[in-house]
Design a protein around this motif. Sequence first.
Motif, PDB file in Angstrom:
ATOM      1  N   LYS A 198       0.813  -1.220   0.000  1.00 19.55           N
ATOM      2  CA  LYS A 198       0.000   0.000   0.000  1.00 19.55           C
ATOM      3  C   LYS A 198       0.847   1.270   0.000  1.00 19.55           C
ATOM      4  N   TYR A 199       1.899   1.270   0.808  1.00 22.27           N
ATOM      5  CA  TYR A 199       2.628   2.530   1.002  1.00 22.27           C
ATOM      6  C   TYR A 199       3.973   2.588   0.277  1.00 22.27           C
ATOM      7  N   PHE A 200       4.480   1.462  -0.152  1.00 26.63           N
ATOM      8  CA  PHE A 200       5.780   1.471  -0.838  1.00 26.63           C
ATOM      9  C   PHE A 200       5.685   0.650  -2.119  1.00 26.63           C
ATOM     10  N   ALA A 201       4.633   0.948  -2.880  1.00 27.64           N
ATOM     11  CA  ALA A 201       4.325   0.146  -4.068  1.00 27.64           C
ATOM     12  C   ALA A 201       5.441   0.207  -5.105  1.00 27.64           C
ATOM     13  N   ARG A 202       6.129   1.316  -5.148  1.00 31.33           N
ATOM     14  CA  ARG A 202       7.158   1.456  -6.187  1.00 31.33           C
ATOM     15  C   ARG A 202       8.542   1.062  -5.679  1.00 31.33           C
ATOM     16  N   SER A 203       8.616   0.668  -4.462  1.00 30.07           N
ATOM     17  CA  SER A 203       9.937   0.324  -3.902  1.00 30.07           C
ATOM     18  C   SER A 203      10.152  -1.181  -3.939  1.00 30.07           C
ATOM     19  N   ARG A 204      11.397  -1.558  -4.103  1.00 31.53           N
ATOM     20  CA  ARG A 204      11.736  -2.981  -3.974  1.00 31.53           C
ATOM     21  C   ARG A 204      11.682  -3.326  -2.483  1.00 31.53           C
ATOM     22  N   ALA A 205      11.045  -4.425  -2.160  1.00 29.26           N
ATOM     23  CA  ALA A 205      10.836  -4.725  -0.735  1.00 29.26           C
ATOM     24  C   ALA A 205      11.157  -6.190  -0.417  1.00 29.26           C
ATOM     25  N   GLY A 258      -6.707  -7.027  -3.287  1.00 27.52           N
ATOM     26  CA  GLY A 258      -7.969  -6.514  -3.829  1.00 27.52           C
ATOM     27  C   GLY A 258      -8.927  -6.091  -2.725  1.00 27.52           C
ATOM     28  N   THR A 259      -9.048  -6.926  -1.705  1.00 28.30           N
ATOM     29  CA  THR A 259      -9.975  -6.580  -0.617  1.00 28.30           C
ATOM     30  C   THR A 259      -9.488  -5.381   0.184  1.00 28.30           C
TER      31      THR A 259
END
Lengths: 235, 436
Positions: free
Chosen positions: B62-69, B94-95
Amino acid sequence: MKEFWEKALLAPLETLSRNVLAVLPNVLAMSIILLVGLVAAWSIGHVVERLLRVIGLDLLSNRLGVSAALARGGVKTDPSHLVGRTAYWLVVAFAIMAGLGALNLQPLNQFAQSFLAYLPRLFTAALILVVGYLLSNFVSQAVLIAAVNAGIPPARIVAACSRWGVQLVAVAMALEQLGIAQNIVTEGFGIVLGGVVLAGAIAFGLGAKDLAKEFLERRLGNKPRDRAPDDLRHL
Amino acid sequence: MESYGRKRTGTPMTVAATPLTPETERKVGEIGATDVLVGIPSYNNVDTIGHVVRAVSAGLAKYFARSRAVLVNSDGGSSDGTAEAVARAVVDLGTLLISEQQSPLHKIITPYHGIPGKGSAFRTIFEIARRLKARACAVVDSDLRSITPEWIELLIRPVLEEGYDYVAPYYLRHKYDGTITNNIVYPLTRALYGQRIRQPIGGDFGFSGRLAEHYLEKHVWESDVARFGIDIWMTTEAIASGARVCQSFLGAKIHNPKDPAADLSAMLVQVMGAVFALMEEQQFVWVEVKGSNPVKLFGFQYDVGVEPVNVNVDRMISSFRQGLADLEPIWRQMLAPDTVEGLLRLKDCPLQAFRIPDELWARLIYDVAVSYHQRVMPREHLLKAFTPLYLGRTATFVLETQGLTSHEAEGRIEFLCQAFEDRKPYLVERWKAPLS
């Protein structure tokens, strides 16, 4: 008359003077050994005391409660001085033994040999007593704190029992080391300890069986405590 | 690695790399590098770790969608299927209305080497963070029931976007939650190091990659830090090294219940032993510090009502009084004469009038710290003999804050902190005094 004079008076005197002359070097040697021994004892005692002061034996003894125990026993001097004095008297004792040995008299030689042979036992017994005393202090302090934290009312009695128990073991071991009434000490100690354990087991079995049951259930069955705990969370 | 502006303290660096299992080495090699890493230490937490992993996964998505994690589970040899629970745990994005694509979340499930304990688990997490060149990291406990995806944002974003090195948690707690923290650890660390970090032993932290590297360089991994002192060590080391520290409001912390009556004195030995050991290590830092500064707090703060809780004040006071009766000679060894006289005045006072005042408590804690430092008796005895004193103070706190809201009770803690700060010269003077 002349014969009587020579046999009755001069001959014993001559023998005596011969004996005295024979012993004189030994006496001289003994005097020298004693003198050197006294000087050495004074020096060693002094050096040991200074050294122990430098490395902080007195401070350590304060922390371990040894100084307080000495004070309770009426010994007002500090441990460094005490050890220094002990070293002094040990050297003096050795010097006396060596000096007496220099006289080369059979009974004295035997006594000196027996004394020297006994010294290691004496030293070991003293060490056992000192270690036993320190251990008893440590154990009784740990028991006292644990008993207070567990809310056991006679905490001091429990701690005192543990102290005397450890000291009793130490004394029994020291006496055995010294060879004093070995059988009586060993058997007596076994009887006393067995009696104490049996008495404790009976008392616990009769008086605290519910407590023991709860404790074992909690330990072995992970059962939570019955008494309502505080809702406090300490961390 | 150099420290953050303040002079280096403690043991210097040159520490061998922490060993990883071949499987973990391979996985780290495959991943190569990451932006964000979240670590979860665990040991037999099969009941709760699935929820924690899902919350972390959702938070990262949700908060770091563009970061590699990367999510790392550092396990102490669980036998209840904890590792399988971590591997199984997936979250339905999705939920959660998370539609944005993100780079896949990598999971590393690894056992740790070394002394069993949370600290060793963290060491492995730090090592993986170092090898993956993580920019921002977080660690969260595996027994949490109240963790939400927002925790991950609050622990990591201050590092990634605000340039902070260390994010301490700030929980919403009942006034009687964390009485060791409230009465000892918070006031003491605040007075010592001058930073108002409210939960120095919180357990969930955010930190930068370079701070993780700094932690790894310290020679503490064979000590008690590896066993149980890691939380306070991380906080103290961050402050002492001059790292930029902040706090994040995470809301309530609810975790698996532990028996509150579990050995309190053992708990005190662990916590206070860790704090006092750090005082010795960092003495050249804290003796110079005067007063304290507020620490930036991120997150949306809120308050809730106070529900009644069971607290047995009588039992605490009777425990204190038994200590006074039986442990007085030991207390006289570990406390200054004035402090003992102050305590003796409480011997016969009526229950409702029972108070260990803030000034006396601050002096008492400082006396115990000095006695620990000077080794006036075996340290374990010293810390265990402190238990009745702590219960006396906790009873005081309960009596003083009856009927107050948690917010109002916080005001009482502020007074206590002020007392610790005001009396710090007393500590410094006694700490520096030669042994007598």
